[in-house]
Design an enzyme around this catalytic site. Structure first.
Site, PDB file in Angstrom:
ATOM      1  N   HIS A 351       0.809  -1.234   0.000  1.00  0.00           N
ATOM      2  CA  HIS A 351       0.000   0.000   0.000  1.00  0.00           C
ATOM      3  C   HIS A 351       0.833   1.271   0.000  1.00  0.00           C
ATOM      4  O   HIS A 351       0.276   2.348   0.140  1.00  0.00           O
ATOM      5  CB  HIS A 351      -0.902   0.059   1.228  1.00  0.00           C
ATOM      6  N   LYS A 529      -8.889  13.464   4.731  1.00  0.00           N
ATOM      7  CA  LYS A 529      -7.968  12.323   4.690  1.00  0.00           C
ATOM      8  C   LYS A 529      -6.950  12.534   5.792  1.00  0.00           C
ATOM      9  O   LYS A 529      -6.928  13.592   6.424  1.00  0.00           O
ATOM     10  CB  LYS A 529      -7.270  12.224   3.332  1.00  0.00           C
ATOM     11  N   ARG A 530      -6.094  11.525   6.039  1.00  0.00           N
ATOM     12  CA  ARG A 530      -5.032  11.740   7.015  1.00  0.00           C
ATOM     13  C   ARG A 530      -4.185  12.947   6.608  1.00  0.00           C
ATOM     14  O   ARG A 530      -4.006  13.207   5.412  1.00  0.00           O
ATOM     15  CB  ARG A 530      -4.142  10.486   7.108  1.00  0.00           C
ATOM     16  N   LYS A 535       0.243  14.439   0.964  1.00  0.00           N
ATOM     17  CA  LYS A 535      -1.144  14.681   0.526  1.00  0.00           C
ATOM     18  C   LYS A 535      -1.392  16.174   0.288  1.00  0.00           C
ATOM     19  O   LYS A 535      -2.394  16.561  -0.288  1.00  0.00           O
ATOM     20  CB  LYS A 535      -2.121  14.120   1.547  1.00  0.00           C
ATOM     21  N   THR A 637      -8.796   6.132  -2.043  1.00  0.00           N
ATOM     22  CA  THR A 637     -10.133   5.544  -2.191  1.00  0.00           C
ATOM     23  C   THR A 637     -11.177   6.624  -1.940  1.00  0.00           C
ATOM     24  O   THR A 637     -12.286   6.557  -2.465  1.00  0.00           O
ATOM     25  CB  THR A 637     -10.345   4.383  -1.210  1.00  0.00           C
ATOM     26  N   LYS A 641     -14.894   7.706  -3.764  1.00  0.00           N
ATOM     27  CA  LYS A 641     -16.160   7.977  -3.074  1.00  0.00           C
ATOM     28  C   LYS A 641     -16.749   9.303  -3.536  1.00  0.00           C
ATOM     29  O   LYS A 641     -17.955   9.420  -3.786  1.00  0.00           O
ATOM     30  CB  LYS A 641     -15.930   7.992  -1.549  1.00  0.00           C
TER      31      LYS A 641
HETATM   32  C1  F58 Z   1      -3.234   3.757   2.144  1.00  0.00           C
HETATM   33  N1  F58 Z   1      -2.292   3.443   3.175  1.00  0.00           N
HETATM   34  C2  F58 Z   1      -2.598   4.489   0.964  1.00  0.00           C
HETATM   35  N2  F58 Z   1      -1.711   3.130   5.382  1.00  0.00           N
HETATM   36  O1  F58 Z   1      -1.941   5.649   1.429  1.00  0.00           O
HETATM   37  C3  F58 Z   1      -3.688   4.860  -0.022  1.00  0.00           C
HETATM   38  O2  F58 Z   1      -3.147   5.451  -1.160  1.00  0.00           O
HETATM   39  C4  F58 Z   1      -4.461   3.604  -0.425  1.00  0.00           C
HETATM   40  O3  F58 Z   1      -5.580   3.941  -1.191  1.00  0.00           O
HETATM   41  C5  F58 Z   1      -4.938   2.843   0.802  1.00  0.00           C
HETATM   42  O4  F58 Z   1      -3.846   2.573   1.668  1.00  0.00           O
HETATM   43  C6  F58 Z   1      -5.604   1.537   0.451  1.00  0.00           C
HETATM   44  O5  F58 Z   1      -4.827   0.801  -0.426  1.00  0.00           O
HETATM   45  C7  F58 Z   1      -2.648   3.518   4.466  1.00  0.00           C
HETATM   46  O6  F58 Z   1      -3.765   3.870   4.800  1.00  0.00           O
HETATM   47  C8  F58 Z   1      -1.839   3.173   6.724  1.00  0.00           C
HETATM   48  O7  F58 Z   1      -2.740   3.772   7.256  1.00  0.00           O
HETATM   49  C9  F58 Z   1      -0.795   2.396   7.510  1.00  0.00           C
HETATM   50  C10 F58 Z   1      -1.211   2.235   8.955  1.00  0.00           C
HETATM   51  C11 F58 Z   1      -0.198   1.476   9.769  1.00  0.00           C
HETATM   52  C12 F58 Z   1       1.176   2.035   9.678  1.00  0.00           C
HETATM   53  C13 F58 Z   1       1.621   2.248   8.257  1.00  0.00           C
HETATM   54  C14 F58 Z   1       0.564   3.010   7.398  1.00  0.00           C
END
Ligand code: F58
Length: 794
Positions: A351, A529-530, A535, A637, A641
């Site tokens: 990811h 988003k985060r 970002k 994602t 949405k």
């Molecule tokens: C996200 N990663 C990607 N990681 O940033 C996003 O582009 C993608 O659409 C999504 O995954 C689904 O594939 C992400 O959300 C985390 O939150 C992890 C949490 C635990 C530590 C490392 C990052």
């Protein structure tokens, strides 16, 4: 599916109120009503759930095991109601009991067992697995405390522990009999060529099951979450001596493992605990699936015909060595064969390309906590070297590289958008990809249309139902039929009215939260988003300040009123992201107080963004901000949405934006900025950010204002360091993309004023987003990776 009417629903709610909650109508609180409604709904899932399990056993079908540290499921009441097609019945039943439906439904805590996209993707996948009738288990951790709650104090993010389990969780079934012992530490004894791990410490993993029902209640799978419990209760001897704290210590330590969700999405803090969490849930899940497999009486070599294990990122990558350990040490299989069998079962989803988010464990720590697994990884490495001639190491310079481990132990590795999967091949696993050119595949992410259109956007849902019928929620490409109505002005008016209704809902919600009055007819420009540098919330904010400047310079021009909405949390230890949050709040304060610009520009940043807030904001958005530095967002994602709900995207060629634009049409997507290749090239140029700032008087002015304390008069130097960073090493190229971004935003201002033209684009977005259903994504995994079929209809 069992169908019940309003009267029956009402009596089921009352039955639970009396016999499960022990309350009468006169004394029932909102909590009692909410629990009674949930339990009445849960009852209706049990039969399809049993039937699904029976069918799976009878068919001897292969099962999918989705291992994920995170499941960001949010509230479940509406999800279940919608999937059971009981939304109207339940609403009427609640009303007939004199209760306010919205108050009852919103009483449910938002289960935030995830940080962001990765966790929410896992939740969408569970919904699609059940909708498609694919036998599957989600395996994860039952965190006592989910993602922290965010509040702002003087604009600064403050974190507080979340407490979703303070009340009973209505949807789960506790399974005390399903408990496994998980070891840590200790040593490995080898004799006669056999190895045996003797852990020094143990905890129990105890299962809690939540049924996950699919569309129309035809199939239900299980989300099995593990809670850590002590293997020994408390120390009675200490207790009797009056040493109460010491007596409770072993129990407290054991429970720590499932206490909190790891909230950092950049760096590894609390390393040892995190590693233990990963091993804890992975080992419990592997033991559990092996027990199920054994109970069906198959030969152990047949494991890959019955078991597909998907690793959601590297967090469960220790599944490889753990499975090998059990096959070799417990079942007596030769190591090389065990490696082969494990690999045929395992697949890994990547990811992220961000180097700081790629997991690496200090080798000493790893070997101390998991000595046998450390030894097995050395064997995996040796086998890999022999097999491929590759020199890629898993254990390298004192660290255990989980990406390499996951890759080598998986028969398929996938990225989450077309662009990302190519970058995974080119930049992340370059050498491994050369050795195994067929291993990396792409599975572009998707979202569940049940939650992200049907349930969160009732006004648009109603209109779609009227135009194309009601069988689109599990066949989303049917939305294409909306295009036939593109020249129908009545349809366009109603599409616009649905959006206006959703915006009005948001306006009321904002008013209720803190009294802020906003203009519901303004362009709703949303970035949720985060908060992360890549970002680029900062670029959005700089554009906000630049726009504010222009409006102040020409207050009598025909400006398009805009409402900038930000939402999102920063990892508690991510100092720069927290600085950006504070700046957003500081800018909002100044800009919102300006009565000259106020009719044209407002900025809001509601605290504590979560799934529920997304469900409210996404249907109301006109513009979706997907502005990451190209090459950095694996997929996104949220972008899907928004577009599905008729928002237009302003975005870079990054992640799934590329595919969204291809599908909705370039003329219905606002593209700007450098491409991934250009980003790499630009970074090579000396002084690229100074150059970009020098060539943009508009940007230079904004930076001067921020630097000189225009938004922080109480502490003028607050943002000096932030501006300095942009000038000196703007790694995410905010300065380089700024002008193109600003220009594109003004094009959007113009286009939005042509309300008919804008609506046309919005309709085309909704109509052409069908491909992004997570049902399509899951069908891809089923076909290309798991080799499984759905059993729902046949
Ligand atoms: C996200 N990663 C990607 N990681 O940033 C996003 O582009 C993608 O659409 C999504 O995954 C689904 O594939 C992400 O959300 C985390 O939150 C992890 C949490 C635990 C530590 C490392 C990052």
């Amino acid at each position: 599916m069992q169908q019940i009417d309003t009267k029956q629903m009402r009596s089921e709610i009352l039955r639970h109120l009396k016999y499960s909650l022990g309350k009468d109508e006169q004394h029932a609180t909102v909590y009692d009503w909410r629990m009674s409604l949930s339990l009445a709904l849960r009852d209706l899932i049990v039969d399809p759930w049993f039937a699904s399990t029976r069918r799976t056993y009878e068919a001897g079908a292969k099962r999918v095991y989705y291992l994920s540290m995170e499941f960001l499921i949010g509230r479940l009441i509406e999800d279940v109601m919608v999937n059971l097609r009981l939304d109207v019945v339940a609403r009427d039943a609640v009303a007939s009991l004199g209760q306010d439906y919205d108050i009852v439904v919103y009483d449910e805590p938002d289960a935030a067992l995830g940080n962001g996209g990765l966790g929410r993707l896992a939740a969408c996948f569970l919904d699609s697995l059940s909708t498609l009738g694919i036998p599957a288990y989600g395996y994860g951790i039952r965190y006592e405390h989910g993602l922290f709650e965010q509040a702002f104090e003087d604009g600064r993010q403050i974190e507080a522990a979340e407490n979703w389990l303070a009340q009973k969780h209505a949807w789960e079934f506790e399974r005390p009999e399903v408990t496994y012992t998980i070891g840590f530490g200790g040593d490995v004894q080898t004799s006669g060529g056999k190895s045996k791990w003797r852990p020094a410490e143990t905890v129990n993993a105890s299962a809690y099951d939540t049924p996950v029902v699919g569309w129309q209640g035809k199939w239900a799978n299980t989300l099995r979450l593990w809670a850590a419990k002590p293997t020994r209760l408390f120390d009675l001897e200490s207790f009797n001596r009056g040493n109460y704290l010491a007596a409770a210590e072993p129990e407290a330590l054991a429970r720590t493992i499932s206490r909190v969700l790891y909230p950092d999405d950049t760096t590894d803090t609390g390393k040892e605990l995190r590693l233990k969490q990963e091993y804890f849930f992975t080992a419990a899940s592997i033991q559990d699936l092996l027990r199920r497999f054994a109970s069906e009486g198959h030969e152990i070599d047949a494991l890959p015909n019955h078991v597909a294990i998907q690793l959601n990122d590297t967090h469960p990558a220790v599944a490889g060595p753990e499975l090998i350990r059990l096959l070799a040490d417990e079942h007596g299989m030769a190591i090389d064969r065990a490696i082969g069998v494990a690999r045929q079962c395992l697949a890994y989803t990547n990811h992220t390309l961000l180097p700081e988010a790629l997991e690496r464990w200090d080798e000493d720590l790893f070997a101390r906590i998991l000595p046998r697994h450390h030894g097995i990884i050395e064997l995996i490495e040796e086998a890999h070297r022999k097999e491929s001639g590759s020199t890629v190491r898993i254990i390298d310079e004192g660290s255990v590289k989980m990406g390499e481990l996951a890759f080598i132990m998986a028969h398929k590795v996938n990225g989450v958008s077309a662009l990302h999967s190519e970058l995974v091949k080119e930049n992340l696993f370059t050498e491994l990809h050369e050795s195994y050119p067929d291993r990396i595949t792409n599975q572009t992410n998707g979202i569940t249309p049940r939650r992200w259109l049907y349930s969160c956007n009732p006004s648009l849902r109603g209109l779609i139902n009227e135009k194309i019928g009601t069988d689109w929620p599990d066949d989303l490409e049917k939305l294409a039929q909306l295009e036939a109505h593109i020249d129908d002005s009545d349809f366009a008016d109603r599409f616009r009215a649905a959006k206006a209704y959703n915006k009005q809902r948001v306006a009321e919600w904002i008013k209720q939260r803190d009294g802020t009055v906003i203009d519901p007819s303004a362009l709703f420009d949303v970035q949720i988003k985060r908060v992360h540098e890549y970002k680029r919330q900062l670029m959005n904010l700089l554009e906000t300040v630049a726009l504010w400047n222009e409006i102040r310079n020409n207050p009598n021009e025909n400006w398009t009123p805009r409402l900038k909405i930000f939402g999102g949390k920063a990892a508690p230890g991510y100092v720069i992201a927290k600085e950006i949050i504070r700046l957003i709040n500081d800018v909002a304060k100044t800009v919102n107080a300006d009565t000259t610009t106020n009719p044209f520009l407002q900025v809001i940043y509601p605290e504590n963004y979560n799934v529920t807030m997304a469900e409210l904001l996404i249907p109301a958005a006109d513009l979706s901000e997907q502005i990451s530095t190209a090459g950095k967002e694996a997929s996104g994602t949220g972008n899907m949405k928004f577009a599905l709900n008729g928002a237009l995207t302003i975005g870079t060629l990054d992640g799934a934006n590329v595919e969204i634009r291809e599908r909705v049409g370039a003329e219905n997507f606002y593209l700007f900025g450098l491409t991934a290749d250009e980003v790499v090239a630009r970074r090579e140029r000396k002084d690229f950010s100074r150059e970009a700032i020098a060539s943009s008087p508009r940007l230079a002015r904004v930076l001067r204002q921020i630097e000189s304390g225009a938004f922080s008069p109480d502490e003028p130097s607050r943002y000096v360091a932030l501006v300095r960073r942009l000038q000196e090493h703007d790694y995410f190229l905010v300065t380089c993309d700024f002008d193109d971004y600003f220009r594109t935003q003004r094009e959007i201002d113009r286009d939005y004023r042509d309300s008919e033209g804008w609506t046309r684009k919005a309709i085309l977005n909704t109509a052409r987003m069908g491909w992004f259903s997570s049902d399509r994504t899951i069908s891809g995994y089923a076909r290309d990776i798991w080799n499984v079929n759905g059993l729902r209809d046949g």
